[in-house]
Structure formats: structure tokens, C-alpha cells
Enzyme design. Structure first.
Site, short mmCIF file in Angstrom:
data_model
loop_
_atom_site.label_atom_id
_atom_site.label_comp_id
_atom_site.label_asym_id
_atom_site.label_seq_id
_atom_site.Cartn_x
_atom_site.Cartn_y
_atom_site.Cartn_z
CG HIS A 47 -1.99 -1.00 1.20
ND1 HIS A 47 -3.11 -0.90 1.99
CD2 HIS A 47 -2.15 -2.15 0.48
CE1 HIS A 47 -3.92 -1.92 1.77
NE2 HIS A 47 -3.34 -2.70 0.86
CD GLU A 49 -1.58 4.99 3.28
OE1 GLU A 49 -2.64 5.62 3.38
OE2 GLU A 49 -1.48 3.93 2.62
CB CYS A 80 -1.74 2.02 5.88
SG CYS A 80 -1.47 1.22 4.28
#
Length: 150
Positions: A47, A49, A80
Site C-alpha cells: 500500500h 503508506e 497502514c
């Protein structure tokens, strides 16, 4: 924030993954960049982040981002958010909300619901397997004189 949003668009348009981007900033410098790369890497943890945190930690040669801030194109998902707490930045700014993400079929509400269920009743059951050997390793860590806490 504009850079995080631009990364979200670039990553999505290139087919790397969903429309999510993030940067890590220290002072006036961008020290980490990330965008969703789940499809490109076949890694469900890739992801925006998480990728930005990994990039920043590599660039700063540290596992803590105490003097940093994160800008992300969307409110962080549970994974995240966990990574953000482990990295310990000063604050996080986000553009789109989790409701906005749910509206485009990135809905994490089922994960939040799972947290409140007993282990055995979760969609993916968590089954305890207590082990004296595992506890011994934990005790060795506790007794380790040169351990570095994080």
C-alpha cells in the site's frame, strides 16, 4: 499533499494498483515516496503508506520516523495505520476519507468488524498454539543485554 495525490494518479494509471499515494516529509524535504503497488508486485502489503514508510526508512537509515510527517491521498487502512504507529511519525495528513474509499469499493469496514470478534469466530480464525519454546525465545529477548527497543 499535491505530490501524494499525483503519485496516486500515476500509480493507478500505470496499472500498479489502486488510486493511493503517500509521501514522508522531514522538515522541507520529501524523504519517502510511495504509491499502491499491489498489482505490480503481487504483494497485498504494498500500500502507498507502507511503501512510503519503507522508502523513508531506507533513505534515512532508521526504523523510526520521529521527526517526520506523512501526507497520504486517503485515510489509512487498518494495516497502514498499524505501520504508521510503528514508524512513529509526528502526524498524518490525509485527503480522501475511508468513506470515500468505500464508495469506490475499497471498503475496510469488514476488518474493523473482525477486530471485535473472538478469534475463533473471525473469517480467518486465529488459533492459539502455546509453546514453551516460543516463551523461551521471548525470555531470551527480555534478558538480552544489547537489545534495541523499538
Amino acid at each position: 499533499m499535491d505530490i501524494a495525490i499525483a503519485l496516486s494518479a500515476e500509480g493507478m494509471e500505470s496499472g500498479d494498483g489502486g488510486p493511493f499515494g503517500a509521501i514522508v516529509v522531514q522538515g522541507d524535504a520529501i524523504v519517502g515516496r510511495g504509491w499502491n503497488q499491489v498489482l505490480r508486485t503481487n504483494d497485498p502489503t504494498a500500500h502507498a503508506e507502507v511503501m512510503a514508510i519503507r522508502d523513508a526508512c531506507k533513505n534515512l537509515q532508521t526504523f523510526q520516523l520521529h521527526q517526520c510527517e506523512i501526507y497520504t491521498s486517503c485515510e489509512p487502512c487498518p494495516m497502514c495505520l498499524g505501520a504508521i504507529y510503528w514508524a512513529r511519525p509526528q502526524r498524518v495528513y490525509f485527503a480522501n476519507t475511508k468513506a470515500d474509499a468505500a464508495a469506490i469499493q475499497f471498503d475496510d469496514s469488514f476488518i474493523y468488524e473482525e477486530f471485535n470478534r473472538p478469534h475463533a469466530e473471525r473469517k480467518i480464525p486465529l488459533i492459539a498454539m502455546p509453546s514453551a519454546g516460543a516463551l523461551r525465545v521471548f525470555q531470551n529477548w527480555k534478558d538480552k543485554g544489547d537489545r534495541q527497543l523499538y
